[in-house]
Every structure is written in C-alpha cells, then in structure tokens.
Motif scaffolding. Sequence first.
Motif, mmCIF file in Angstrom:
data_model
loop_
_atom_site.group_PDB
_atom_site.id
_atom_site.type_symbol
_atom_site.label_atom_id
_atom_site.label_comp_id
_atom_site.label_asym_id
_atom_site.label_seq_id
_atom_site.Cartn_x
_atom_site.Cartn_y
_atom_site.Cartn_z
ATOM 1 N N GLU A 171 0.845 -1.189 0.000
ATOM 2 C CA GLU A 171 0.000 0.000 0.000
ATOM 3 C C GLU A 171 0.885 1.245 0.000
ATOM 4 O OE1 GLU A 171 -3.754 -0.587 2.633
ATOM 5 O OE2 GLU A 171 -2.052 -1.413 3.726
ATOM 6 N N SER A 172 0.383 2.310 -0.610
ATOM 7 C CA SER A 172 1.156 3.546 -0.609
ATOM 8 C C SER A 172 0.240 4.760 -0.646
ATOM 9 C CB SER A 172 2.122 3.594 -1.801
ATOM 10 O OG SER A 172 1.411 3.648 -3.021
ATOM 11 N N THR A 173 0.728 5.856 -0.112
ATOM 12 C CA THR A 173 0.090 7.170 -0.265
ATOM 13 C C THR A 173 1.211 8.176 -0.515
ATOM 14 O OG1 THR A 173 0.214 7.880 2.056
ATOM 15 C CG2 THR A 173 -1.704 6.561 1.403
ATOM 16 N N ARG A 174 0.838 9.426 -0.776
ATOM 17 C CA ARG A 174 1.841 10.464 -1.017
ATOM 18 C C ARG A 174 1.802 11.516 0.084
ATOM 19 N NH1 ARG A 174 1.015 10.308 -7.521
ATOM 20 N NH2 ARG A 174 2.387 8.505 -7.845
ATOM 21 N N SER A 175 1.937 11.014 1.307
ATOM 22 C CA SER A 175 2.092 11.867 2.481
ATOM 23 C C SER A 175 3.227 11.304 3.325
ATOM 24 C CB SER A 175 0.808 11.918 3.307
ATOM 25 O OG SER A 175 -0.262 12.491 2.578
ATOM 26 N N TRP A 176 3.764 12.148 4.235
ATOM 27 C CA TRP A 176 4.760 11.685 5.210
ATOM 28 C C TRP A 176 4.131 11.674 6.586
ATOM 29 C CZ3 TRP A 176 7.828 15.513 2.024
ATOM 30 C CH2 TRP A 176 8.623 14.857 1.077
ATOM 31 N N TYR A 177 4.517 10.709 7.415
ATOM 32 C CA TYR A 177 3.882 10.488 8.708
ATOM 33 C C TYR A 177 4.919 10.423 9.829
ATOM 34 C CZ TYR A 177 0.343 8.976 5.404
ATOM 35 O OH TYR A 177 -0.519 8.920 4.344
ATOM 36 N N VAL A 178 4.707 11.253 10.867
ATOM 37 C CA VAL A 178 5.514 11.236 12.097
ATOM 38 C C VAL A 178 6.944 11.720 11.840
ATOM 39 C CG1 VAL A 178 6.342 9.845 14.047
ATOM 40 C CG2 VAL A 178 4.093 9.378 13.049
ATOM 41 N N LEU A 179 7.547 11.324 10.748
ATOM 42 C CA LEU A 179 8.908 11.743 10.409
ATOM 43 C C LEU A 179 8.913 13.217 10.004
ATOM 44 C CD1 LEU A 179 11.881 10.876 9.790
ATOM 45 C CD2 LEU A 179 11.095 10.422 7.452
ATOM 46 N N SER A 180 9.764 14.023 10.665
ATOM 47 C CA SER A 180 9.804 15.451 10.330
ATOM 48 C C SER A 180 11.179 15.927 9.884
ATOM 49 C CB SER A 180 9.347 16.299 11.525
ATOM 50 O OG SER A 180 10.258 16.201 12.603
ATOM 51 N N ASP A 181 12.258 15.207 10.248
ATOM 52 C CA ASP A 181 13.595 15.680 9.896
ATOM 53 C C ASP A 181 14.573 14.525 9.773
ATOM 54 O OD1 ASP A 181 13.888 18.882 10.300
ATOM 55 O OD2 ASP A 181 12.471 18.081 11.762
ATOM 56 N N VAL A 182 15.537 14.691 8.892
ATOM 57 C CA VAL A 182 16.739 13.873 8.864
ATOM 58 C C VAL A 182 17.918 14.849 8.872
ATOM 59 C CG1 VAL A 182 18.111 12.153 7.629
ATOM 60 C CG2 VAL A 182 15.608 12.051 7.529
#
Length: 401
Positions: A171-182
């Motif tokens: 499954e995939s979507t085009r959003s980011w979750y919980v992760l904010s920085d690297v």
Amino acid sequence: MTVQMAETAETDRAGASTGWSAGWSAAVQRPGANFGENWSETGFDRQSVRQVVRLTGGGTSARVRLSNRYGDAPLAVAAASVALASEGAAVRPGTVRELTFGGAATVRVAAGGEVWSDPVELRTAPSGRVAVTLYFARPTGPVTFHAQAWTDSYRAAGDRTREAGGESFGESTRSWYVLSDVEVAGAGAGAEAVVAFGDSITDGFGSTPNADRRYPDALAARLTAAGWPLAVVNAGIGGNLLLNDSLWFGEAALARFERDVLDRPGVRAVIVHLGLNDIGFSEVDLPTYKPDAPVSVEELTAGHRELVRRARARGVRVIGGTITPFKGSEYHNARAEAKRSALNAWIRGAGEYDSVADFAAVLGSPDDPEVLAAAFDSGDRKHPNDAGFRVMAGAVDLAAL
C-alpha cells in the motif's frame, strides 16, 4: 525497555553546536483527509511505514526526528530503522541501521512532543535518498503528518524495519507520517542551510511524483553544480496562509516561522513565498477555506515585515519571492489580482527584503503577465510544472544567499 520522552515543541537544538546539518525536513500538520487518501486520521496498528526522502547534503552519520506535535496521546514507536533507498519501497542490502532513542530500541513520544534518534553511521551523498521505516505495534490513533509529499510512502503489516526488500509494502500514499527531519554529520555535510518557506508552490504541488522536481530541489541542484555545499530545506505546506491558522492547511506562517525556519541548524537564508492563499481564500467564494474577513494588502505587507524582522534578529538573510500569476484559476477575480499586483510592487520596491526572487516575472505569460505561461502550467492555471519549478529556482540570486 521503553524510554518515556517528555519533550514538548521545545526540542533538542544541540545539533547547531555539534556538527549536525539539515539533510531533509517536512513541516508537520494536523491529521486530516483534506488532500485525498492518506493514513493520518486512522493511524497505524501492527504496521510498518517506510518513507523515502531525498537528502540535500551528504555525510557519514545520520539521525532522525519524530514528531507527535498534533497528537493528543503519547505515540509508541516499537522499532525504527534508516537505510539507503533503492527502488520503490526497497532499500540497499547491507545498509539498514536500527535506530535507537537514548539507547533503547523503542520510544514513547509525548503528546505535543518530538524526539531525536541517536546517531547511526550511514554514508550518504548529496541528493541521495534514504528510507526511514517505523513500526507501530499498537493502535496509534490519528498521527501528525505532512500532507503533500509528492513522494510515495509505503505500509505493510508487521515489523519490517529490518527488511531490505519492498515486496511486502503493498500500500502507498503520497504523504509523510511522524517523520519530520533527517540530519547528517561528518564529511560532506553542509554547515549552513537555506530554507524555502511557503505554501503549495514551495511544497511542490504539480511536480512529477517521486522525481524530486520541486523548486527547492532544483535550487539544491543549482547549488551543488556551483560547488556550494549549502543545504536546501523545504518548509512549504499546501494551502498555508501567512496570517491565519487553518485546520487543513497548517498553522499560520507567522506562527510556525521560528519552528520551521529559524530554529533549524545553520540557517543562513530564507526564501519567503506567501500570500497567494490569503488573497485567494478571502476574495473568492470558497466558504470551506474563507477567513473571517477579506485580507488587506496592508495586513499582508505587515506580515511580511514581521517575518523580515524576526529573521534579521537571528542573523538570517531574507529573500522575498513575488506572488506568481493565477488568472484563470478558482482564486482569481479583479480584486484578487489588484491585491497580488500591489503586494508584488511592495516586495519588489519597498526595500524590506535583502533580495527579491521575481517568480511572477519569470513565470508570467508574455501575452498576459497575469497568466501563468502555458509552458510552465501544471494544468490548474496556478501551480507550476517541473519546468516552471526549474525557472523559479533560476530566479534566485545565489549570491544573495
């Protein structure tokens, strides 16, 4: 063992003094279904989420930040890893690194809080891509996210944090979750950064998915070609307003400026492109988005002045981006166009900004400067396409950074 992390939005900024540099970032938002299918409202339960991000600079070690800023309960992360990305959800074998938090493999992020992982050794290159995999063993409820990633994120049942292959991530979507920085450190890491701060045009709406062709990406490529190791951080949020908070489109730019721009490590300059949504939402009959009253040019210029003042107080250079053409879109009418014209005249001529990136001039049609040129239009008369984003990046004077 689970480590209880009690941070609030006041996060660890030791990175600014210990060699950490911005590698990638996303401005976080409240959970919501406003941008099509995403998993922010339902959250995760006994599932892994793998997220692929493109680094603006390389290094020999990395760490990540996880955000529960808009969570109303603690968020338990049962396992996490980072690896060099391959194709789709796959990662390069032999590069998977388990992430720990205060030495523990699990972490509990307080409601409203954010946490940094411990550093791991991972050699990354400028413009290289990494995959961060998070496993949630219990129901999370709604999660903090970034709506318009323009990059696929993947979900699978069970703990997949050590898995190199991507076959199970169906499954995939085009959003980011919980992760904010690297963030990255070591040889190859740029010591300083420029932040692109804005709305959906900065965020990359209309760019080719999974291709990293937003205007900040194109600006990073220009800097790399020029031999300047300056990181480029994208702090855009689709629909964001300069002056007003929105449940759908994030906190007002004035409210999030410190967190999303000035508090990042090594920020040298910020490019501001804001005001289109304030004008469009207040002048056109879109009741779902409409502020309480029409926004005046005077209020918009006051908001821009405030951003400039705060940036200068922190020693950060400020570049003003003119508001791009949108005639023919749902936002446009004569009043909206008059406000855009007046705001652009102020950005160009008031002398408040250290430099001006005249996005409107380079994107406007030769036949009608109120119209986005057909060669640069993604199709909605408002958002540029890949070619338009390259032109925007080219309008930024590198010497001004």
